[in-house]
Design a protein around this motif. Structure first.
Motif, PDB file in Angstrom:
ATOM      1  N   ILE A  96     110.039 101.803  49.899  1.00 59.96           N
ATOM      2  CA  ILE A  96     108.938 102.500  50.542  1.00 59.96           C
ATOM      3  C   ILE A  96     108.648 103.757  49.743  1.00 59.96           C
ATOM      4  O   ILE A  96     109.548 104.548  49.474  1.00 59.96           O
ATOM      5  N   HIS A  97     107.435 103.879  49.390  1.00 56.36           N
ATOM      6  CA  HIS A  97     107.070 105.047  48.597  1.00 56.36           C
ATOM      7  C   HIS A  97     107.078 106.283  49.457  1.00 56.36           C
ATOM      8  O   HIS A  97     106.560 106.285  50.570  1.00 56.36           O
ATOM      9  N   THR A  98     107.649 107.278  48.947  1.00 59.31           N
ATOM     10  CA  THR A  98     107.666 108.530  49.689  1.00 59.31           C
ATOM     11  C   THR A  98     106.239 109.008  49.937  1.00 59.31           C
ATOM     12  O   THR A  98     105.931 109.560  50.977  1.00 59.31           O
ATOM     13  N   ASN A  99     105.383 108.694  48.976  1.00 60.53           N
ATOM     14  CA  ASN A  99     103.992 109.094  49.146  1.00 60.53           C
ATOM     15  C   ASN A  99     103.370 108.466  50.377  1.00 60.53           C
ATOM     16  O   ASN A  99     102.624 109.095  51.115  1.00 60.53           O
ATOM     17  N   LEU A 100     103.712 107.198  50.567  1.00 56.87           N
ATOM     18  CA  LEU A 100     103.180 106.494  51.731  1.00 56.87           C
ATOM     19  C   LEU A 100     103.610 107.212  53.001  1.00 56.87           C
ATOM     20  O   LEU A 100     102.826 107.410  53.941  1.00 56.87           O
ATOM     21  N   LEU A 101     104.877 107.605  53.018  1.00 55.48           N
ATOM     22  CA  LEU A 101     105.383 108.303  54.195  1.00 55.48           C
ATOM     23  C   LEU A 101     104.623 109.607  54.414  1.00 55.48           C
ATOM     24  O   LEU A 101     104.243 109.933  55.539  1.00 55.48           O
ATOM     25  N   TRP A 102     104.425 110.298  53.330  1.00 55.69           N
ATOM     26  CA  TRP A 102     103.671 111.552  53.471  1.00 55.69           C
ATOM     27  C   TRP A 102     102.276 111.275  54.002  1.00 55.69           C
ATOM     28  O   TRP A 102     101.782 111.970  54.893  1.00 55.69           O
ATOM     29  N   ASP A 103     101.681 110.219  53.457  1.00 55.63           N
ATOM     30  CA  ASP A 103     100.328 109.886  53.908  1.00 55.63           C
ATOM     31  C   ASP A 103     100.306 109.587  55.395  1.00 55.63           C
ATOM     32  O   ASP A 103      99.458 110.064  56.151  1.00 55.63           O
ATOM     33  N   LEU A 104     101.292 108.775  55.795  1.00 55.93           N
ATOM     34  CA  LEU A 104     101.374 108.442  57.219  1.00 55.93           C
ATOM     35  C   LEU A 104     101.577 109.699  58.056  1.00 55.93           C
ATOM     36  O   LEU A 104     100.943 109.890  59.095  1.00 55.93           O
ATOM     37  N   GLY A 105     102.476 110.533  57.577  1.00 52.62           N
ATOM     38  CA  GLY A 105     102.735 111.786  58.287  1.00 52.62           C
ATOM     39  C   GLY A 105     101.465 112.581  58.457  1.00 52.62           C
ATOM     40  O   GLY A 105     101.171 113.092  59.545  1.00 52.62           O
ATOM     41  N   ILE A 106     100.693 112.637  57.380  1.00 49.71           N
ATOM     42  CA  ILE A 106      99.448 113.401  57.454  1.00 49.71           C
ATOM     43  C   ILE A 106      98.473 112.734  58.414  1.00 49.71           C
ATOM     44  O   ILE A 106      97.809 113.385  59.221  1.00 49.71           O
ATOM     45  N   LEU A 107      98.450 111.402  58.351  1.00 49.75           N
ATOM     46  CA  LEU A 107      97.569 110.666  59.261  1.00 49.75           C
ATOM     47  C   LEU A 107      97.917 110.970  60.719  1.00 49.75           C
ATOM     48  O   LEU A 107      97.065 111.356  61.517  1.00 49.75           O
ATOM     49  N   PHE A 108      99.190 110.832  61.044  1.00 48.00           N
ATOM     50  CA  PHE A 108      99.600 111.095  62.438  1.00 48.00           C
ATOM     51  C   PHE A 108      99.315 112.540  62.815  1.00 48.00           C
ATOM     52  O   PHE A 108      98.882 112.841  63.924  1.00 48.00           O
ATOM     53  N   GLY A 109      99.582 113.408  61.844  1.00 44.20           N
ATOM     54  CA  GLY A 109      99.319 114.822  62.105  1.00 44.20           C
ATOM     55  C   GLY A 109      97.857 115.070  62.402  1.00 44.20           C
ATOM     56  O   GLY A 109      97.518 115.775  63.363  1.00 44.20           O
TER      57      GLY A 109
END
Lengths: 475, 125, 687
Positions: free
Chosen positions: C19-32
């Motif tokens: 899992i790309h860390t970037n994806l996680l960040w993106d998701l985090g930003i999305l949820f945020g």
């Protein structure tokens, strides 16, 4: 650290956490969706019609409200007065004094002019001996029945009430909670609006009454609790009742009915032998058993959920009481799940076995333990220097953002449905609670759950688990 | 006697305005309050000639009001309660405490007029 | 940044996907950002809610004096008053051009309507119509959104727009539940005839809640002259029957005695209970025996009701059965209720229970004097020792092979003869045979017990009872059913005009307990009825039976000739069937329309209950049971055989009459042919 076995273990842990999180996200999203649909539908349906005219209908069923009391001398008289003033005609309030050591019984006798009456009691029924049944001499209190029995715990007291009741439905409530005057009308409606399925139980929302203005058994002003612990619990309750149970109710898979406000079809409750006195999670266990009973007989049934705020209760403001309460909940959870373990992914039980039970198993019981273990593995990895910091940070932020999103969503629905907290400041505080909850309140809950599980498992093994007598810790 | 002063306590604004209109048409001086707190304040300020109050009111119910009038400030001004159907026990309590009359919802304004008239007449006589 | 959570090593069997860390960040930003959006929404919504509240308040304030003016306007008033009134009328019409104002005004009037009464209320309703607000509600009826339609209906109902009745009526069977319910309330509320229309046409089930609401509307109606609700006891919609029963009870219409007693045998517990309540309140004495018969199969609530009813209609003759209940019923509450009923009927008749073996023959000694009376009531004379025989037999519990029908308690309360006929396994052959015989006799008893105009029905579980002398039956049945519903079989008995003792057409219908999509329709022409019957698919029909009878009588011996081989071989004990098939041949002509109370019930019971039932036979039944008893002589359980023999002897001893003459063997065979109702389907199709 370079051993292959350890790496494999790590990889598996990796997978478990990944799958767990993914499923959790999916489930919660689905829940949000279902509960929203459900709320909208409910609102549209119930904007129509006024139910207060119904209370005196000759067709309305009889209801017995059973309120077990243990050492409630201080508040019992007021609480009963409030229960006696509900807007309904065909009901009875049965207070079961569960061998209180204080003057609970005497206070009731004095305040309501009670006298002993003769009641035949089924010798076959297993609950602690009844010392006496009391009714009031005054006609204005004719709805009140007081049962005095030897101490046997909450479940035992409720069982006595279920057995002595002659009503079609029984309501099991905590004596210290406040029911709104229309509560029984909503309950009857929930029981009676189905025509094809038998409604075997009805549960409702529990709202947090801390700091609200209550006068003479009437809720006069709704306020946000002043205590931070209570505020977190308010947020938690909002989430769990407004989103969680609403969604489960929507797909008819509700597995738990709060002990503070639950109504049952008495016939079925008697058939299954009432509450289980051997568990601390009796309010969940009875729903399991009733559902199982209906499932095994292939009878069409359902469990209804009323989203209207009908029952208000004080949540613990003391950390120790809270931890004890959550500890008890998780033990009850474990006991119930264990007792009905054959339901686990059992297609025979339909959605119950395939969805609700696994959900409870993984996300209500296992999740805190996993979280706890996860926390320590993170610490361990950090100590060992193998923690992938950038990844850890990213996933933490994402999970955190998701949690916030879910809480905010719950608040949003709360505002949409009830908008009961009229001050903007209150809403801001609530949202702030949501922001800090993951670091503050949540660890307490996780810790309590772990402690409960540890206690339960440990004590079963050492064989003295059953000796712990359960009192009436305020739920 | 001058125009009789009447305190109307009713939380439903529309019903209150309707009754008020009717009462004023009949020549009463009406003071309207929408909750129990305001009612109590008004009673503390000055006593009207008659009180017409809903039983179920926020903060201070009609029954508490009767109790307050009769037992706390020992006033005997006439009180008419408006009650919702099904609240008979409350009404009985109110009578015990010394309410003079009650009228059930839905209220017929003309009937209320007649009752107010009658009570005030007997009081004056 | 393509690392996994922990340092990646390619060793394990399963590997976590990278899992790309970037994806996680993106998701985090999305949820945020979604959270932020929610945050915004929350306050936006609060503002909108409070803004609307304020606007409504404002408008209400504006409208309030106008409404008051209109409501209390007095035409006799002086000029300026009139002028003000007229200006206001113009003003309000201007205001009402704004839809928001219209909505508010509707709301206000609806609120006020619940709070005021008397002339003010009448004027208020008139004002609503004068201002044309009901037009808005009419528009709502055309909406495609169910909540708007139901809102419109509700508004029209509340404001008593009588003219809307015909517009709303079609919604009574709307498939959208909320609309349907609202329309039902409207129909009943707007016109007095609405209730009849609704009861006649209701196709969907009516929830308990809806029934409460409907009754509430009726209760609020002044000078209401309710129709005779017995007319709907024959409805094919179970809930209509139930509601009719409740209305009958509420409005004290005690003119439907036979129908109500018949409904005790309804398959649905709620209907049974409603019927029992009527019987209790109206004291229908004729219901005594049916009540006793259904007792054992009932749940606790119904049992208690039956006991209550017995305490109001029973007398000393009911003591033995009450005694039995008080000793043997499994439920404590029922037992104590039975004792209290005994004491109500005959003070002091209940015995202390503690420490007494419930199986001891206490009952006969308790009221030895009453026994003969009980028995005389039904058959003239009999012997007293019958109960003693029974008492000896009771301890027996096991070894009876009549299996209880595995049926759901609710909708299969009384198992269907037709169902049995259609799929009965051959092992149960004898059981099925005497079932049928018993049914016949049950009918006989019912005609005796009930008033003489009793409609001899076969299927006691469902047949709607017709009170009128004209033996007509509503029969029309549409076939559009909802598939998911529980299907039940029931039979419709159509007595042909002219010859009541012969030629009953018994049709088995397949319908659904809940599917009430047919509209009952009373046809007067029996030919027409016959036509409609043929349209439905008879899975098993008594018409065919009648045909068989004739065949059997003319082509002696029909038995064995037309039957298929496996049919015959499967009779494990063919001889015993002769015994009990013999009887009906003799009795049928003069006892047409009789049936055996016991048949339906005995099959379900364990040996013990059977013994108890058997002991009731001389009292309740009479000579017609002889055939049934003879059937039992071959029963596998020795105690049943003995008991049956004893009872039979008692019966024989008690009466000497033509009915008891034993038929010849040939006749028996013929009769056997006649009762071969349970042949497999394929054989039947040969005919």
């Amino acid at each position: 650290m370079n051993s292959g076995a350890f790496d494999i273990l790590l990889e598996y842990i990796n997978i478990v956490f990944l799958v767990f999180t993914l499923v959790l996200f999916l489930l919660f999203t689905a829940m949000g969706y279902l509960s929203s649909r459900s709320s909208i539908h409910y609102r549209n349906k119930n904007s129509v019609g006024d139910i207060s005219r119904i209370m005196a209908s000759p067709l309305s069923p009889s209801i017995t409200i059973i309120a077990p009391a243990y050492n409630e001398g201080l508040t019992i008289v007021e609480n009963i007065r409030s229960l006696l003033s509900l807007h309904y005609v065909n009901y009875e309030v049965m207070v079961v004094n569960d061998g209180s050591k204080d003057d609970t019984l005497q206070k009731m006798i004095d305040a309501y002019d009670l006298q002993r009456v003769e009641r035949e009691i089924d010798p076959q029924w297993r609950s602690k001996p009844i010392r006496g049944v009391y009714k009031s001499r005054q006609r204005s209190f004719s709805k009140l029945t007081v049962v005095d029995k030897e101490n046997g715990g909450k479940s035992d007291a409720l069982n006595t009430g279920i057995q002595l009741s002659e009503s079609k439905y029984v309501g099991c409530i905590d004596v210290d909670c406040l029911l709104l005057p229309d509560a029984l009308l909503h309950v009857v409606k929930a029981f009676y609006q189905r025509s094809r399925k038998r409604v075997i139980a009805v549960g409702g929302v529990i709202r947090v009454a801390n700091s609200c203005r209550i006068d003479g058994g009437v809720l006069e002003e709704i306020r946000l609790p002043k205590n931070w612990l209570a505020r977190f619990q308010l947020l938690e309750y909002t989430r769990s009742f407004l989103l969680g149970r609403m969604a489960w109710g929507r797909i008819d898979s509700l597995l738990i009915i709060s002990g503070a406000f639950g109504f049952f079809d008495r016939e079925i409750a008697m058939e299954i032998g009432g509450y289980d006195t051997g568990t601390v999670g009796e309010d969940m266990e009875i729903v399991f058993r009733m559902r199982r009973y209906m499932h095994e007989r292939d009878l069409p049934y359902t469990v209804e959920y009323i989203p209207d705020p009908l029952c208000w209760t004080e949540v613990p403001e003391d950390l120790k009481i809270l931890v004890n309460q959550r500890d008890r909940w998780s033990r009850g959870n474990l006991e119930t799940l264990f007792r009905h373990k054959d339901m686990f992914f059992n297609p025979k039980f339909g959605r119950l076995g395939m969805l609700s039970y696994p959900y409870w198993f993984f996300y209500e019981w296992l999740a805190p333990i996993l979280e706890f273990l996860g926390f320590f593995s993170i610490l361990l990895f950090a100590y060992l220097g193998i923690l992938n910091w950038s990844f850890f940070l990213a996933i933490t932020v994402m999970v955190y953002a998701f949690a916030i999103m879910f809480s905010f969503y719950a608040v949003l629905w709360d505002v949409w449905s009830y908008n009961q907290y009229t001050r903007t400041k209150d809403i801001l505080i609530l949202l702030f609670c949501a922001l800090i909850e993951p670091f503050t309140f949540h660890p307490i809950v996780v810790w309590s759950a772990v402690r409960g599980n540890y206690k339960k498992l440990f004590k079963i093994n050492s064989g003295w688990g059953s000796q712990v007598r359960k009192g009436f810790a305020k739920a | 006697m001058n125009d009789p002063r009447l305190l109307l306590a009713e939380d439903d604004e529309m019903l209150a305005s309707l009754l008020r209109y009717r009462l004023e048409k009949e020549g009463y001086l009406v003071e309207w309050v929408s909750d129990g707190r305001a009612m109590k304040e008004s009673l503390e300020r000055t006593l009207p000639d008659i009180v017409v109050s809903d039983v179920l009111m926020p903060y201070f119910s009609g029954i508490e009001m009767v109790d307050y009038l009769r037992n706390e400030i020992k006033s005997s001004i006439p009180v008419i309660l408006i009650s919702t159907a099904g609240n008979e026990t409350n009404v009985l309590n109110a009578f015990e405490l010394g309410a003079d009359d009650f009228i059930a919802k839905p209220v017929s304004p003309s009937e209320l007029m007649v009752r107010i008239h009658k009570i005030l007449k007997t009081r004056v006589a | 940044m393509t690392q996994t959570f922990w340092t990646y090593r390619p060793l394990p069997l399963f590997q976590a996907p990278e899992i790309h860390t970037n994806l996680l960040w993106d998701l985090g930003i999305l949820f945020g950002s979604i959270s932020l959006a929610y945050f915004g929404f929350i306050f936006l919504m609060r503002n909108r809610l409070s803004a609307r509240k304020a606007a409504v308040r404002q408008h209400k304030r504006e409208l309030a004096p106008m409404i008051s003016n209109f409501l209390f306007y007095d035409p006799e008033t002086e000029a300026e008053g009139r002028e003000a009134y007229i200006t206001m009328k113009i003003e309000i019409r201007e205001l009402l051009k704004n839809p928001f104002n219209r909505r508010i005004l509707s709301e206000v009037l609806m609120d006020l309507k619940t709070d005021v009464s008397g002339s003010a209320r009448v004027k208020l309703l008139r004002l609503y119509r004068d201002l044309g607000l009901h037009q808005d509600a009419y528009t709502k009826l055309k909406s495609w959104r169910w909540e708007r339609v139901s809102q419109g209906i509700r508004e029209l109902t509340e404001m008593e727009v009588e003219k809307a009745y015909t517009l709303i009526r079609p919604f009574v069977n709307d498939k959208r539940g909320v609309i349907r319910k609202q329309a039902q309330l409207a129909t009943v509320s707007l016109r007095e005839e609405g209730l009849s229309f609704f009861m006649d046409t209701a196709r969907y089930s009516i929830s308990e809640w809806q029934q409460i609401k409907l009754l509430e509307i009726l209760r609020q109606r002044e000078d209401y002259n309710p129709p005779r609700f017995r007319d709907w006891l024959t409805s094919e919609n179970r809930d209509v029957v139930l509601f009719a029963l409740r209305l009958i009870r509420h409005y004290n219409q005690n003119d439907a005695e036979p129908a109500i007693i018949r409904l005790l045998q309804h398959r649905n517990t709620m209907v049974k209970m409603a019927a029992a309540e009527c019987i209790r309140d109206f004291r229908f004495k004729a219901a005594r025996d049916p009540l006793k018969v259904i007792f054992r199969k009932s749940g606790e609530a119904l049992k208690l009701l039956i006991l209550e009813a017995l305490s109001s209609i029973g007398d000393a003759h009911d003591l033995p059965i009450l005694q039995q209940i008080s000793e043997q019923d499994g439920n404590f509450v029922v037992r104590s209720k039975a004792r209290s009923v005994m004491n109500t009927l005959v003070p002091g008749s209940a015995l202390p229970v503690a420490g007494i073996d419930p199986l001891e023959p206490v009952a006969p000694q308790e009221n030895p004097k009453e026994e003969p009376q009980v028995l005389q009531t039904f058959q003239g004379q009999t012997e007293i020792n019958e109960l003693e025989v029974q008492a000896e037999e009771i301890p027996a519990t096991e070894g009876f092979n009549l299996k209880p029908t595995p049926s759901a308690p609710e909708d299969n309360g009384l198992p269907e003869l037709s169902e049995q006929g259609a799929h009965i396994p051959m092992d149960d052959w004898d059981e099925a045979l005497f079932d049928f015989c018993l049914k016949q006799e049950l009918r006989a008893i019912m005609t005796q017990a009930g008033p003489s105009e009793e409609d001899p029905g076969d299927d006691i579980a469902f047949i709607p009872y017709i009170v009128e002398d004209e033996p007509e039956e509503e029969t029309s049945l549409q076939s559009d059913r909802e598939p998911a519903l529980i299907e039940v079989d029931y039979q419709v008995v159509v007595p042909e005009t002219g010859n009541p003792s012969e030629g009953y057409h018994h049709e088995t219908r397949t319908s659904s307990a809940f599917d009430l999509s047919f509209i009952p329709l009373v046809t007067e022409d029996s030919a027409e009825m016959a036509g409609s019957h043929q349209a439905s698919e008879p899975r098993w029909s008594r018409q065919a039976t009648d045909f068989e009878i004739q065949e059997a009588e003319t082509l002696v011996p029909a038995f064995g000739l037309t039957g298929e081989p496996e049919d015959e071989t499967s009779f494990s004990e063919p001889i015993k069937t002769e015994y009990f098939t013999a009887q009906p041949e003799k009795t049928a002509p003069n006892q047409e329309g009789t049936f055996c109370i016991f048949s339906e019930f005995i099959r379900e019971y364990d040996t013990e209950s059977k013994l108890i039932l058997l002991s009731e036979i001389p009292a309740v039944g009479g000579p017609k049971e002889a055939a049934f008893l003879r059937g039992l002589l071959e029963d596998q359980d020795a105690r049943i055989r003995e008991k049956a023999a004893a009872v039979l002897e008692e019966l024989n001893g008690a009466q000497v009459g033509p009915e008891e003459t034993k038929p010849a063997r040939g006749l028996q065979l013929r009769n056997f042919g006649r009762f071969r109702l349970w042949r497999p389907k394929k054989e039947r199709t040969h005919e």
